[in-house]
Each structure stands twice: as C-alpha cells, then as structure tokens.
Design an enzyme around this catalytic site. Structure first.
Site, PDB file in Angstrom:
ATOM      1  N   GLU A  30      20.180 -23.042  58.807  1.00  0.00           N
ATOM      2  CA  GLU A  30      21.303 -22.796  57.903  1.00  0.00           C
ATOM      3  C   GLU A  30      22.558 -22.329  58.641  1.00  0.00           C
ATOM      4  O   GLU A  30      23.666 -22.372  58.108  1.00  0.00           O
ATOM      5  CB  GLU A  30      20.931 -21.780  56.823  1.00  0.00           C
ATOM      6  CG  GLU A  30      20.870 -20.342  57.286  1.00  0.00           C
ATOM      7  CD  GLU A  30      20.885 -19.375  56.096  1.00  0.00           C
ATOM      8  OE1 GLU A  30      21.693 -18.437  56.151  1.00  0.00           O
ATOM      9  OE2 GLU A  30      20.103 -19.548  55.148  1.00  0.00           O
ATOM     10  N   GLU A  78      15.332 -36.543  41.113  1.00  0.00           N
ATOM     11  CA  GLU A  78      15.068 -36.824  39.698  1.00  0.00           C
ATOM     12  C   GLU A  78      15.987 -37.901  39.124  1.00  0.00           C
ATOM     13  O   GLU A  78      15.761 -38.385  38.017  1.00  0.00           O
ATOM     14  CB  GLU A  78      15.185 -35.528  38.886  1.00  0.00           C
ATOM     15  CG  GLU A  78      14.020 -34.581  39.177  1.00  0.00           C
ATOM     16  CD  GLU A  78      14.162 -33.220  38.524  1.00  0.00           C
ATOM     17  OE1 GLU A  78      15.281 -32.858  38.114  1.00  0.00           O
ATOM     18  OE2 GLU A  78      13.148 -32.505  38.440  1.00  0.00           O
TER      19      GLU A  78
END
Length: 307
Positions: A122, A91
């Site tokens: 992860e 963004e």
C-alpha cells in the site's frame, strides 16, 4: 522527524484513526450491549453518504459518458478498500453482462492480497503506476482511488498516474481534506467519524465505501442502458438461479405467457433484453439484435424504433 514519526503524526490528524475514550472499556460490556453499540454506529453511515450524493452523481455522469465511448472503470485501493473495489468489479459481469475487462478492481499487492496482507504494497505509488500501465490506460478510462484514510500512497499514486494519461479520476475517502480527494478531479469524502475499534476502517469506513461503490457501478450501468426500469435485463444467465431469474425478468417486463417467454429466450440465445424486445416490439430475434446494436443497448430506444 523520522518517517515512522511523520506517519504517526499524520494518523493523529485523521478522524478515522481517532481514539474514543468513552469506549475504552467496551470489552467489559455484555455481548448484546456491544452489538447494540456497533449497530448504532453503523446506522449513521447512510446519512454520511447522503451528504455526498451531489458529488457522487457528478462523478457517475462523467464516468458513464466515458464508458459509453468504450472506456473502462478501474478501482484502485489497498487492503479493505482494494478488496471492496475488486468485489464491486467482479459483480458487474454477472449482473450487467459487462466484459470482465470493462470494470476492473486493482488491489495493492495483486490478487494474493485479497486473502493475505502483502507487506508494504500500500505504500508504493510506483506499484499503482505499474498496475495501470499494464492496463494500457487511455483518456476514455476512469480510475477511482479508494482509501479510508485518504493518504494511502497506492490509491493516490493510481489517481496521479491516471491524470497523466488524461483519464477521469475519482478519489473516495472517509476523511475531510484528504490528499486523495485533492489529487482527483472528483473528490468524494464520506466522513463517518471514529471507529468503534480505533482505526479499524473495515467497519464504518468500509461500509461507506461499499455503499458508494454500489452507487457508482449501479447508477452508471443504469445510465448505460443496462436496465429496463428496475429490471436487470442485461443479466448473464450462468447458473440455474440466474436462468430462472432471466425468465422472471422477461415475465415482469412483458407479462407474456410462459410458452412465449421460453420461445423468445430460445430464439435469442437466452439474451433477456433481446427476448423482451421480441415480445414487446413484435420483431424477430435478428431484428431485435440489430435494433439493440443501433440503440447502443438501450432497450427503451430499441422499443421505440421497433414500434
């Protein structure tokens, strides 16, 4: 103790994983009552963030100092935490006209992990080191490890590797005394308490992380001169809505008539900051561009120079 038992013992100590017996029959409640309970849980998140504002502000000042020298801001996380980092990074170009390489979101397992869980990604510190090596990390860069539990190996590995390169490190977690915060120069632990659904850290913990990442990127960009007051003068007009917003921002900043705004935007190739400087500083477009370059993109400084 087996690795599985060791991990279970770790999870048993985490606030974000705690079981809440008072909610054990939540599935038998009316829908509206469940919604009220969840909404009441969410209401406490901003207060948990507020308790960490001093640490967040200190991190932002350190990040902005490096970014002003050309450094990058890199978020690194797995699962929900990784997705939130990628979201915040993605963004920044349309909002602040940053180069896409300036704010980067890394998610364990790569872009495919945005929509599909990548098994075991992860758990790898090495994977984080590989991802950061590919970015050719420098001492001017910042790496923000994000993990609700504060124990995710990928996030910790990212911070540990970044420190070996002299980069600034931030560890954002939702548990007190986390390994992630301990590994980073700037530890930010936003403790929101146990989740409505046991261990579902996309809920309060995810909301807290989103709020903190909003703070980090937005306040950093304000410090870097990407705004004029509370106006997004570095917005990139890539669609009709943003083109209309550009005109509104120039109007709000200058109070100029529409015809003058159109002329200024045309002369500056649609650059909002330059157009504002043309109108308020009484300079032509090339001069506006030169003054903004000289001021490092800070419109207030360029205006002072123009006047």
């Amino acid at each position: 103790m087996t690795a599985h038992a060791d991990l279970r013992a770790q999870l048993d100590t985490l606030t974000t994983e705690a079981f809440r017996p008072e909610l054990a029959e939540i599935d038998r409640l009316p829908t509206l009552e469940i919604a009220r309970l969840m909404n009441a849980e969410d209401a406490g998140v901003p207060a948990a963030v507020a308790a960490r504002l001093e640490q967040i502000a200190a991190a932002v000042d350190a990040i902005a100092e490096r970014m002003a020298r050309g450094g990058r801001l890199v978020y690194a996380g797995a699962g929900t935490a990784g997705r939130l980092g990628v979201l915040d990074a993605s963004e920044c170009p349309p909002t602040f006209n940053t180069d896409p390489a300036q704010v980067v979101g890394l998610i364990a397992g790569g872009p495919g992990a945005l929509v599909t869980a990548v098994e075991g990604a992860e758990d790898s510190r090495e994977l984080a080191a590989e991802d950061l090596t590919a970015l050719a990390l420098t001492a001017d860069d910042t790496v923000v490890g994000v993990s609700a539990s504060g124990r995710t190996p990928y996030a910790i590995g990212a911070v540990e590797f970044a420190r070996t390169r002299g980069a600034l490190t931030v560890g954002l977690s939702c548990n007190a005394g986390s390994a992630l915060a301990a590994a980073a120069e700037h530890g930010i632990e936003v403790v929101v308490g146990p989740e409505l659904l046991t261990g579902s850290t996309r809920l309060k913990a995810g909301t807290a992380q989103k709020l903190v990442l909003n703070l980090i990127s937005t306040v950093t960009m304000i410090r870097l001169g990407k705004t004029y007051g509370n106006l997004m003068v570095d917005v990139r007009a890539t669609n009709e809505k943003l083109r209309a917003r550009s005109r509104r921002i120039v109007a709000q900043a200058t109070g100029a008539p529409d015809a003058e705004i159109e002329a200024a935007l045309t002369a500056t190739g649609g650059e909002v900051k330059d157009a504002v400087l043309v109108l308020l500083g009484g300079v032509d477009a090339p001069t506006a561009a030169r003054l903004l370059t000289a001021s490092g993109g800070h419109l207030r400084d360029a205006l002072a120079a123009a006047r």
